[in-house]
Design an enzyme around this catalytic site. Structure first.
Site, mmCIF file in Angstrom:
data_model
loop_
_atom_site.group_PDB
_atom_site.id
_atom_site.type_symbol
_atom_site.label_atom_id
_atom_site.label_comp_id
_atom_site.label_asym_id
_atom_site.label_seq_id
_atom_site.Cartn_x
_atom_site.Cartn_y
_atom_site.Cartn_z
ATOM 1 N N THR A 199 0.850 -1.180 0.000
ATOM 2 C CA THR A 199 0.000 0.000 0.000
ATOM 3 C C THR A 199 0.891 1.236 0.000
ATOM 4 O O THR A 199 1.761 1.385 0.866
ATOM 5 C CB THR A 199 -0.967 0.016 1.205
ATOM 6 N N HIS B 117 1.455 -12.196 13.543
ATOM 7 C CA HIS B 117 2.420 -12.738 14.503
ATOM 8 C C HIS B 117 2.136 -14.190 14.861
ATOM 9 O O HIS B 117 2.925 -14.822 15.578
ATOM 10 C CB HIS B 117 2.414 -11.899 15.781
#
Length: 481
Positions: free
Chosen positions: A400, A452
């Site tokens: 992005t 994560h």
């Protein structure tokens, strides 16, 4: 108007134009009742949660009726247009009803039920059933609870609750069939948050009317207003309006639908499913900017889009090649980490319809000129609003570019089903220590968010460091690529 037999009318139903989509909004009709259509002719444009798509009709005939006006959101599998075919086409050329039909044509002429899916030229088709009405999937929340929530939200926004009204008849029990109501009444109920299954019908043959919906709203309002135990003076009946009023001169309410609705659902799902970690690095990209200018003069790149995003994308692909475990997804059901041996590189694009993330299929296998061509095609297609649903499916990692808005960096949210997203900040001329001296250099900040659950700090840090290293020294594209 000449009547036509059931066999001469074909009902074209809203197809699933993208995998798993449940509804689409009719943006524009290209035909009107009485128009002749041919197999493959585009009859309307619809907007799904993923893209705007033109729908072609899969047979020849004459348009008999349009069942919904422009701007209406229609469930997949619902008939949207009736076409007279065969002998009925000639009869349909005589005067036909103008404007949109008040009731679905399935109530007037039920089309033959073919085995399997209907013929459609866009999407996945719709399955037919042995009954004319779709069975309900389950009871929804009672209207009273929905109205209570609406009243509480209205007061939090600074608006007073709507005036209570006299209670209506008790709600009818939820049945096994879909409640009978015309499309405008269904839209009204949807706008007011009323479950039609709880509404007592007063129309002929058990059809729910607009007055029935308003009566249901009025009946629910005393519950939402938290009535007192002691008697009070009855308030005048509420008028036919939305449960909560607001100042239209000071506020504007925009319906959440289409791309915005899909984006909101995806971001909420991602933010509260995948534990996000974001790391940052500031890097000198002066050499990358010089390489961009050199490539623009290269004949091999004539007519191609060459900009910093091209080299940033290539740098990320090189980093993924060196650390393939970053290109993975989490399979909650199977309790497995799925490592992808291909890279479908997503590029977040801001369009008039909202944020979309089309991806370049097998970007890892493309040369730099091929990648430049793919990026150019992706961007131009997105700006024209012609990105297909297929182009936004199957992404593995995303970039992005918030720098185009003058922003230094951000903490991007993962695209659902992906494990990493790279945000690129604005490239600015800043003082930088270069070869022991402070000099003006082209500098930017990169931010990498990752899941994560499957990407630990070491892996995420190595990927981000490699992207930065390539942008600082583009010659690494040769030695590492």
């Amino acid at each position: 108007m000449t009547t036509m037999t059931d066999s001469s009318v074909r009902e074209f139903r809203m197809p699933d134009v993208g995998e798993g989509l449940t509804e689409a909004e009719i943006l524009k009709w290209y035909v009107q009742p009485g128009d002749t259509v041919t197999d493959g002719q585009v009859v309307c444009e619809v907007e799904t949660a993923k893209a705007a798509v033109e729908l072609p009709i899969p047979y020849d005939g004459v348009v008999r009726a349009l069942h919904f006006p422009e701007g209406t959101t229609v469930d997949v599998g619902t008939s949207i247009i009736a076409v007279a075919v065969g002998d009925g086409a000639a009869a349909a050329t005589e005067p036909v009803q103008e404007a949109v039909a008040d009731t679905p044509a399935a109530d007037e002429a039920e089309e033959p039920k073919p085995a399997g899916r209907q013929p459609v030229l866009v999407g996945y088709g719709v399955s037919t059933s042995a009954t004319r009405r779709r069975p309900r999937k389950g009871a929804q929340a009672p209207a009273a609870a929905q109205e209570a929530s609406a009243a509480i939200q209205a007061e939090m926004n600074g608006h007073g609750p709507a005036a209570p009204a006299a209670p209506a008849a008790p709600a009818a029990p939820v049945g096994g069939d879909r409640p009978l109501a015309k499309p405008p009444v269904r839209k009204l109920a949807k706008d007011l948050g009323v479950d039609l299954a709880t509404v007592v019908p007063s129309g002929p043959d058990g059809i729910i009317t607009r007055e029935d919906v308003h009566a249901a709203v009025s009946a629910a309002e005393p519950v939402a207003a938290a009535p007192r135990s002691e008697p009070s003076t009855p308030a005048p009946a509420a008028t036919a309006s939305a449960p909560a009023s607001y100042d239209t001169a000071r506020e504007t309410r925009v319906p959440v639908k289409g791309v915005r609705k899909a984006t909101a659902a995806a971001m909420v799902g991602s933010a509260f499913t995948a534990p996000h970690v974001t790391e940052f690095v500031t890097v000198d990209v002066t050499r990358t900017m010089k390489l961009v200018e050199e490539l623009k003069q290269d004949k091999e790149y004539t007519g191609l889009r060459v900009n910093p995003l091209l080299l940033i994308a290539k740098a990320l692909l090189v980093a993924i090649k060196r650390h393939p475990d970053i290109n993975a997804s989490w399979d909650e059901a199977a309790q497995e980490i799925v490592v992808k041996h291909y890279v479908n590189l997503g590029i977040a694009a801001a369009t008039p319809r909202g944020l979309i993330v089309p991806n370049i299929k097998d970007a890892h296998a493309q040369t730099l000129p091929q990648l430049a061509g793919s990026l150019g095609e992706l961007v131009s297609t997105a700006r024209e609003g012609k990105t297909s649903p297929a182009a936004m499916q199957g992404g593995t990692v995303t970039i992005t570019n918030v720098g185009v808005f003058g922003v230094d960096t951000g903490t991007p949210i993962l695209n659902p089903g992906e494990s990493a997203i790279l945000a690129v900040g604005a490239i600015k001329l800043q003082p930088w220590v270069h070869k022991g001296k402070v000099k003006p250099r082209q500098v930017t900040t990169l931010a990498l968010s990752f899941d994560h659950r499957l990407v630990d700090g070491e892996l995420g840090s190595k990927v981000l460091a490699d992207v930065a290293a390539v942008l600082e020294q583009p010659k690494r594209l040769i030695s590492w690529g």
